[in-house]
Every structure is written in structure tokens, then in C-alpha cells.
Design an enzyme around this catalytic site. Structure first.
Site, PDB file in Angstrom:
ATOM      1  N   SER A 116       0.807  -1.247   0.035  1.00 54.23           N
ATOM      2  CA  SER A 116       0.057  -0.091   0.079  1.00 54.23           C
ATOM      3  C   SER A 116       0.803   1.449   0.082  1.00 54.23           C
ATOM      4  O   SER A 116       1.887   1.090   0.342  1.00 54.23           O
ATOM      5  CB  SER A 116      -0.730   0.017   1.293  1.00 54.23           C
ATOM      6  OG  SER A 116      -1.607  -1.190   1.305  1.00 54.23           O
TER       7      SER A 116
HETATM    8  N1  SAH Z   1      -0.870  -4.978   3.908  1.00 54.84           N
HETATM    9  C1  SAH Z   1      -0.192  -5.508   2.781  1.00 54.84           C
HETATM   10  C2  SAH Z   1      -0.853  -4.927   1.551  1.00 54.84           C
HETATM   11  C3  SAH Z   1      -1.023  -6.075   0.956  1.00 54.84           C
HETATM   12  S1  SAH Z   1      -2.293  -6.133  -0.636  1.00 54.84           S
HETATM   13  C4  SAH Z   1       1.098  -4.721   2.831  1.00 54.84           C
HETATM   14  O1  SAH Z   1       1.659  -3.946   3.670  1.00 54.84           O
HETATM   15  O2  SAH Z   1       2.101  -5.059   1.883  1.00 54.84           O
HETATM   16  C5  SAH Z   1      -3.596  -7.015   0.125  1.00 54.84           C
HETATM   17  C6  SAH Z   1      -3.137  -8.616   0.281  1.00 54.84           C
HETATM   18  O3  SAH Z   1      -4.379  -9.353   0.898  1.00 54.84           O
HETATM   19  C7  SAH Z   1      -2.520  -9.297  -0.804  1.00 54.84           C
HETATM   20  O4  SAH Z   1      -1.216  -9.988  -0.528  1.00 54.84           O
HETATM   21  C8  SAH Z   1      -3.558 -10.327  -0.867  1.00 54.84           C
HETATM   22  O5  SAH Z   1      -3.113 -11.728  -1.274  1.00 54.84           O
HETATM   23  C9  SAH Z   1      -4.302 -10.646   0.483  1.00 54.84           C
HETATM   24  N2  SAH Z   1      -5.581 -11.197   0.395  1.00 54.84           N
HETATM   25  C10 SAH Z   1      -6.729 -11.216  -0.452  1.00 54.84           C
HETATM   26  N3  SAH Z   1      -7.500 -11.878  -0.118  1.00 54.84           N
HETATM   27  C11 SAH Z   1      -7.147 -12.089   1.031  1.00 54.84           C
HETATM   28  C12 SAH Z   1      -7.951 -13.230   1.901  1.00 54.84           C
HETATM   29  N4  SAH Z   1      -9.183 -13.959   1.700  1.00 54.84           N
HETATM   30  N5  SAH Z   1      -7.271 -13.740   2.944  1.00 54.84           N
HETATM   31  C13 SAH Z   1      -6.016 -13.414   3.227  1.00 54.84           C
HETATM   32  N6  SAH Z   1      -5.277 -12.499   2.515  1.00 54.84           N
HETATM   33  C14 SAH Z   1      -5.948 -12.072   1.628  1.00 54.84           C
END
Ligand code: SAH
Length: 222
Positions: A67
Site C-alpha cells: 500500500s
Molecule cells: N498489507 C499489505 C498490503 C497487501 S495487498 C502490505 O503492507 O504489503 C492485500 C493482500 O491481501 C494481498 O497480499 C492478497 O493476497 C491478500 N488477500 C486477499 N484476499 C485475502 C484473503 N481472503 N485472506 C488473506 N489474504 C488475502
């Protein structure tokens, strides 16, 4: 940063980023200091590393994103994390948001659906000597019932609606921040803050945002 990027360039970028966040209205000193101390460049790989302190989202493995620093700062500030709290994060991704939270609370539980991402994130936590994050592969929409209830929950992928299982795993008086896709689709999302009270749930809309979607189930990886 890549080996060619000189240290003072990193430091300069970081100072400018923090000043920018202040100008954008981030006031909480604990939050600003956490962002200053977590090396974002360590959560990004390859050619994108040199953009680590620019204020935008960047691609990570598995087609996901880390993000934008402003959004990390804003969500963290709105979450009002206290140092004795137990926080659940859905969507570990690079691990950056979890690392920021880990500086502010007692323990972070984080769930990711891609094993590859989780493995890389765990490696980073170890390298950075962060010892108060517990992480697992799973479907974050189910929460982490064995560890519930949580003081705070942060969802970093856009849900079609506020996930009910997560609301149930929030303590009374607890807060959750979750990006929710607006009805009718077209990619519009709103950041929503939920407060669980004795009487039920209070809902407040914060900012329009853009996150990757919350996807059901654990990812199949080759
Ligand atoms: N917090 C992260 C941003 C990640 S983007 C950072 O600081 O880098 C969102 C993430 O959510 C992705 O890696 C995606 O694979 C994950 N995601 C999406 N759906 C999900 C689910 N149902 N359970 C767990 N993770 C999920």
C-alpha cells in the site's frame, strides 16, 4: 534499496516522505515514528526498490501491492492502536503494514492467502528482528477464531461487504478498518471504520481508496 543506492539518498527520501505525510494531515507522532523506523525498502524487491520512499503503492509478488505510505499511515492512525493491544491484520502482502503495527502494539496476528508472500514476509520480520508478529496462510475472511477477540482489526484488501466473522472477533469497544467495495462495482471503494459497542456496531465512512480485492480461500500456487 539496491546496493547501488547510497544510504543518504534513502535517508533523504525518508525525511521527505515523513514531511509529506505531516502535510497530508497525519498527526499521530507514534504513527509517524513507526513509519520512520520501518525500512520500507526491505519490503520491496527488484527495480521498484528505488521508489520505496515515494508516496505510492508498488507491485509485489503474486500480482499484489504494497500500500501507499499515506494509506498505511492514515489507516494506522484511524485504528488508534495502543501498546498493550492485540491486532489482527488481513492481507499480510509484503509484511510492511504488519511491521508498522508491530511497533505500536503488543502482538500482531496476520493472515495471507499466498504462501509465497507469507514466506517472504516472515523472512523480513526475522531479518529486522521483529518478534511480535504471528502469521499464517489462510482465508482472512474467516478471521483467527483461536486468537480472538482482538482489540483492533485491519483489512488491507477490499471486501464486498464488512466481513461478519471479523466483526464477531472484535472486542467490545474494538475498532476495525476495512476497505469496502461500493455497491454496483466499478472499482469504487470506501474505507470504513467499524466500532463494536455494547449495543451493536457503529459504522463510519472515511476515505475513497483503491485496494486489491479480498479473495475467498487460500491461493493455489504452482
Ligand atoms: N498489507 C499489505 C498490503 C497487501 S495487498 C502490505 O503492507 O504489503 C492485500 C493482500 O491481501 C494481498 O497480499 C492478497 O493476497 C491478500 N488477500 C486477499 N484476499 C485475502 C484473503 N481472503 N485472506 C488473506 N489474504 C488475502
Amino acid at each position: 534499496m539496491s546496493d547501488e543506492t547510497p544510504m543518504d539518498e534513502i535517508e533523504q527520501g525518508k525525511i521527505e516522505l515523513i514531511m509529506g505525510l505531516r502535510r497530508q494531515g497525519i498527526r499521530d507522532k507514534r504513527v509517524l515514528s513507526a513509519l520512520e523506523r520501518v525500512p520500507r525498502e526491505k519490503f520491496i524487491s527488484g527495480t521498484f526498490r528505488k521508489q520505496a520512499y515515494e508516496n505510492h503503492a508498488l507491485p509485489i509478488e503474486c500480482g499484489q501491492t504494497i500500500s501507499q505510505p499515506y494509506i498505511v499511515a492514515y489507516m494506522t492512525e484511524q485504528l488508534q492502536v495502543g501498546e498493550r493491544m492485540k491486532v489482527l491484520e488481513i492481507g499480510t502482502g509484503s509484511g510492511y503494514q504488519a511491521a508498522v503495527l508491530a511497533r505500536l502494539c503488543r502482538r500482531v496476528y496476520t493472515i495471507e492467502r499466498y504462501r509465497t508472500l507469507l514466506k517472504d514476509a516472515l523472512k523480513r520480520f526475522e531479518e529486522l528482528n521483529i518478534n511480535n508478529i504471528t502469521a499464517k496462510v489462510g482465508d482472512g475472511a474467516q478471521g483467527w477464531p483461536e486468537q480472538a477477540p482482538f482489540d483492533r482489526i485491519i483489512v488491507t484488501a477490499a471486501a464486498p461487504a464488512v466481513p461478519q466473522k471479523l466483526v464477531e472477533q472484535l472486542k467490545e469497544g474494538g475498532l476495525m478498518i476495512v476497505p469496502v467495495a461500493a455497491s454496483g462495482g466499478r472499482g469504487e471503494q470506501k474505507l470504513v471504520r467499524i466500532e463494536r459497542t455494547g449495543e451493536g456496531v457503529k459504522r463510519e465512512e472515511l476515505l475513497p481508496v483503491r485496494f486489491v480485492p479480498l479473495v475467498e480461500g487460500v491461493a493455489k500456487e504452482s
